[in-house]
Design an enzyme around this catalytic site. Structure first.
Site, PDB file in Angstrom:
ATOM      1  CD  GLN A  90     -13.038  -1.875  -1.199  1.00  0.00           C
ATOM      2  OE1 GLN A  90     -12.266  -1.861  -0.249  1.00  0.00           O
ATOM      3  NE2 GLN A  90     -14.268  -2.388  -1.103  1.00  0.00           N
ATOM      4  NE  ARG A 111     -10.197  -5.438   0.164  1.00  0.00           N
ATOM      5  CZ  ARG A 111      -9.424  -4.409   0.527  1.00  0.00           C
ATOM      6  NH1 ARG A 111      -9.967  -3.274   0.896  1.00  0.00           N
ATOM      7  NH2 ARG A 111      -8.097  -4.503   0.496  1.00  0.00           N
ATOM      8  NE  ARG A 163      -3.957   0.595   1.789  1.00  0.00           N
ATOM      9  CZ  ARG A 163      -5.199   0.674   2.263  1.00  0.00           C
ATOM     10  NH1 ARG A 163      -5.449   1.401   3.331  1.00  0.00           N
ATOM     11  NH2 ARG A 163      -6.186   0.027   1.691  1.00  0.00           N
ATOM     12  CB  CYS A 217     -14.088   1.098  -0.436  1.00  0.00           C
ATOM     13  SG  CYS A 217     -13.496   2.786  -0.154  1.00  0.00           S
ATOM     14  CG  HIS A 236      -8.253   0.111  -3.109  1.00  0.00           C
ATOM     15  ND1 HIS A 236      -7.478  -0.972  -2.770  1.00  0.00           N
ATOM     16  CD2 HIS A 236      -8.963   0.436  -1.977  1.00  0.00           C
ATOM     17  CE1 HIS A 236      -7.703  -1.301  -1.508  1.00  0.00           C
ATOM     18  NE2 HIS A 236      -8.592  -0.466  -1.006  1.00  0.00           N
ATOM     19  CG  ASP A 247     -13.742   6.314  -1.387  1.00  0.00           C
ATOM     20  OD1 ASP A 247     -13.872   6.165  -0.146  1.00  0.00           O
ATOM     21  OD2 ASP A 247     -12.631   6.238  -1.949  1.00  0.00           O
TER      22      ASP A 247
HETATM   23  N1   CP Z   1     -11.340  -0.243   2.011  1.00  0.00           N
HETATM   24  C1   CP Z   1     -10.090  -0.280   2.487  1.00  0.00           C
HETATM   25  O1   CP Z   1      -9.109  -0.476   1.744  1.00  0.00           O
HETATM   26  O2   CP Z   1     -10.009  -0.128   3.824  1.00  0.00           O
HETATM   27  P1   CP Z   1      -8.672   0.091   4.670  1.00  0.00           P
HETATM   28  O3   CP Z   1      -8.111   1.436   4.263  1.00  0.00           O
HETATM   29  O4   CP Z   1      -9.105   0.070   6.099  1.00  0.00           O
HETATM   30  O5   CP Z   1      -7.696  -0.998   4.330  1.00  0.00           O
HETATM   31  N1  NVA Z   2     -10.049   6.749  -1.542  1.00  0.00           N
HETATM   32  C1  NVA Z   2      -9.651   6.350  -0.214  1.00  0.00           C
HETATM   33  C2  NVA Z   2      -9.880   4.874  -0.055  1.00  0.00           C
HETATM   34  C3  NVA Z   2      -9.514   4.302   1.285  1.00  0.00           C
HETATM   35  C4  NVA Z   2      -9.731   2.808   1.347  1.00  0.00           C
HETATM   36  C5  NVA Z   2      -8.209   6.692   0.030  1.00  0.00           C
HETATM   37  O1  NVA Z   2      -7.387   6.529  -0.889  1.00  0.00           O
HETATM   38  O2  NVA Z   2      -7.897   7.166   1.126  1.00  0.00           O
END
Ligand code: CP
Ligand code: NVA
Length: 334
Positions: free
Chosen positions: A158, A317, A128, A289, A155, A249
């Protein structure tokens, strides 16, 4: 060692080196939805569903016995971390969290050194990252598969959970319409890539400057239909008309905190509330998400309504992470 023996061993080492380079070049990663074919997407979903069914009936076959997943996090996480860690445990393997204590990729040591060393010790890596480029650079040097666990641009993990949830609710994809309301961000890009592959209609309602960019539209849905078109609008009401799936989101993603006040103003008309949900198809579901900012991009009423599938989506997930890991390690890179 005699001269001939040393020549022989040098040749052997060189051959091993060449083999490693070939292995790194051929390695299948999971960085974007567009990296996989439609057939492969269906296969990952089928594996995920079957592994989910096994778990629900109390069976946990050790498909990845003895395998180690390393998880590099440059941003916060609940779902991604817990789903991968629990998933590896249930598959008979283990997972290891690598946070800021590693010194940061490219800071304490080069991306190349970090990637070559880590991938020499583990079987699969989830990353990540703040910047998408960090994941693609890292993957170039990795001798094991690399999974994108969220970047500023996409992502894909997701999106897998989201399409599994849609399949569970409706049993199909074709004839369905998905409406994205709000920031056409990293989560939107991956979700739209996935549903376009699966034959769903798509409409995105976003304010000017926060819509899908041309580069995200290139080639979208063409695999399934050369005439595939996505509707881009600034009207949430237009986007959700006849939509079976309404998704949003956060307005401020991780890394954009400096823009919070500006974004709250820009997106004020893009809240998913009961009034908007009423304009969607009568059987419409709501997805997010998570984490959500209740009262901003979505109201409590929608989050906690019968139409909301947020918990099923989050639980999925876990199941798609397992399906993806088994596909990458036991099929795509066998
Ligand atoms: N939806 C998602 O990726 O959640 P987290 O940021 O908690 O991993
Ligand atoms: N769009 C958000 C998603 C988090 C799971 C971010 O990137 O922070």
């Amino acid at each position: 060692m005699c001269y001939n023996c040393s020549l022989f061993f040098n040749r052997l080492t060189f051959k091993q080196h060449r083999l490693n380079i070939e292995k790194v070049k051929r390695m299948r990663h999971f960085i974007n939805l567009n990296d996989i074919k439609i057939k492969e997407l269906h296969r990952i979903l089928d594996l995920s569903a079957s592994i989910k069914n096994e778990l629900k009936s109390g069976v946990m076959p050790p498909y990845l016995a003895g395998k180690m997943l390393a998880m590099i996090f440059e941003k916060l996480s609940l779902r991604t971390r817990v789903s991968f860690e629990t998933g590896m445990f249930q598959l008979g393997g283990s997972a290891m969290y690598l946070g800021s204590e590693t010194g940061g990729i490219g800071k304490r040591e080069s991306v190349k050194d970090f990637s070559e060393v880590l991938s020499s010790m583990v079987d699969v890596i989830m990353f990540r990252a703040m910047k998408h480029r960090s994941v693609t650079d890292f993957a170039k040097y990795s001798s094991c598969p690399v999974i994108n666990g969220l970047t500023d641009l996409s992502h894909p993990c997701q999106a897998l959970a989201d399409v599994l949830t849609i399949r569970e609710v409706f049993g199909e994809f074709k004839k369905l319409k998905l409406a994205w309301v709000g920031d056409a961000n990293n989560v939107a890009v991956s979700l739209v890539q996935a549903v376009a592959k699966l034959g769903m209609k798509v409409s995105i309602a976003a304010p000017a400057g926060f819509q899908f960019r041309d580069k995200n539209l290139r080639g979208l849905g063409r695999e399934i239909d050369p005439a595939f078109e996505i509707e881009l609008t600034d009207s949430p009401a237009k986007a959700v008309r006849d939509a079976h799936v309404v998704v949003t989101d956060v307005w401020v993603s991780m890394g954009q905190e400096d823009e919070t006040e500006h974004r709250k103003q820009v997106f004020a008309q893009y809240q998913v509330n009961e009034k908007l949900m009423k304009k969607a198809h009568k059987d419409a579901i709501f997805m997010h998400c998570l984490p959500a900012r209740r009262g901003l991009e979505v109201t409590d009423e929608v989050m906690d309504s019968e139409q909301s599938k947020i918990v099923q989506e989050a639980e999925n997930r876990l199941h798609v992470q397992k399906g993806l890991l088994v596909w990458l390690l036991n099929e795509a890179n066998r």
